[in-house]
Write a protein that holds these residues in place. Structure first.
Motif, short mmCIF file in Angstrom:
data_model
loop_
_atom_site.label_atom_id
_atom_site.label_comp_id
_atom_site.label_asym_id
_atom_site.label_seq_id
_atom_site.Cartn_x
_atom_site.Cartn_y
_atom_site.Cartn_z
N MET A 1 -30.06 -43.24 -88.81
CA MET A 1 -28.95 -42.06 -88.76
C MET A 1 -29.15 -41.47 -87.89
O MET A 1 -27.75 -41.11 -86.78
N TYR A 2 -29.83 -40.28 -87.57
CA TYR A 2 -30.35 -39.34 -86.00
C TYR A 2 -30.29 -40.26 -85.32
O TYR A 2 -31.64 -41.41 -85.65
N VAL A 10 -28.43 -46.01 -93.01
CA VAL A 10 -27.05 -45.80 -93.58
C VAL A 10 -27.01 -47.29 -94.04
O VAL A 10 -26.52 -48.32 -92.90
N SER A 42 -17.91 -40.88 -93.05
CA SER A 42 -19.58 -41.55 -92.81
C SER A 42 -19.76 -42.66 -92.49
O SER A 42 -20.29 -43.36 -91.63
N TYR A 43 -19.23 -43.52 -93.50
CA TYR A 43 -20.27 -45.00 -92.70
C TYR A 43 -18.72 -45.47 -92.32
O TYR A 43 -19.41 -46.19 -90.67
N HIS A 45 -17.89 -44.21 -89.21
CA HIS A 45 -17.48 -43.15 -88.24
C HIS A 45 -19.03 -44.17 -87.89
O HIS A 45 -19.15 -43.56 -86.49
N TYR A 46 -19.97 -44.27 -88.32
CA TYR A 46 -21.61 -43.99 -88.49
C TYR A 46 -21.06 -45.85 -87.59
O TYR A 46 -21.86 -45.74 -86.73
#
Length: 115
Positions: A1-2, A10, A42-43, A45-46
């Motif tokens: 994720m990062y 994710v 969040s999902y 965009h990620y």
């Protein structure tokens, strides 16, 4: 994720390059709750998807409802119910009706190009 660090993965319940769906096991007919909305945004965009939504159980018909298009980076937020048969005494009949609900769900979601 990062990019760096000890971050978790994710993992929404269902996703394709264009759509993310997270299953909820609670009533979401009125609206998507704040924490669930943040999760699917969040999902969205990620995973760089075009749409993100939730699927939830309903005693009514299977139904798709757009919540709207996000400002900024864009993307559509939606909710999709799936009918769960009620008050059925025969397991075989329940399975039959559940298969019909699943078919309705897949047809509704299938209206959107998923790849």
């Amino acid at each position: 994720m990062y990019q760096k660090g000890n971050a978790g993965q994710v993992r929404p319940d269902f996703y394709s390059p264009k759509m993310v769906i997270d299953a909820k096991y609670k009533d979401c007919q009125e609206r998507i709750k704040r924490e669930d909305r943040f999760q699917i945004i969040s999902y969205l965009h990620y995973l760089n998807a075009e749409k993100a939504g939730i699927v939830y159980p309903s005693i009514k018909n299977t139904e798709y409802k757009s919540e709207g298009i996000l400002k900024g980076m864009g993307g559509e937020i939606f909710k999709q119910s799936i009918k769960i048969p009620q008050n059925i005494d025969d397991y075989g009949k329940f399975v039959e009706e559940m298969k019909e609900s699943e078919t309705d769900f897949l047809e509704s979601v299938g209206k959107f190009k998923l790849d």
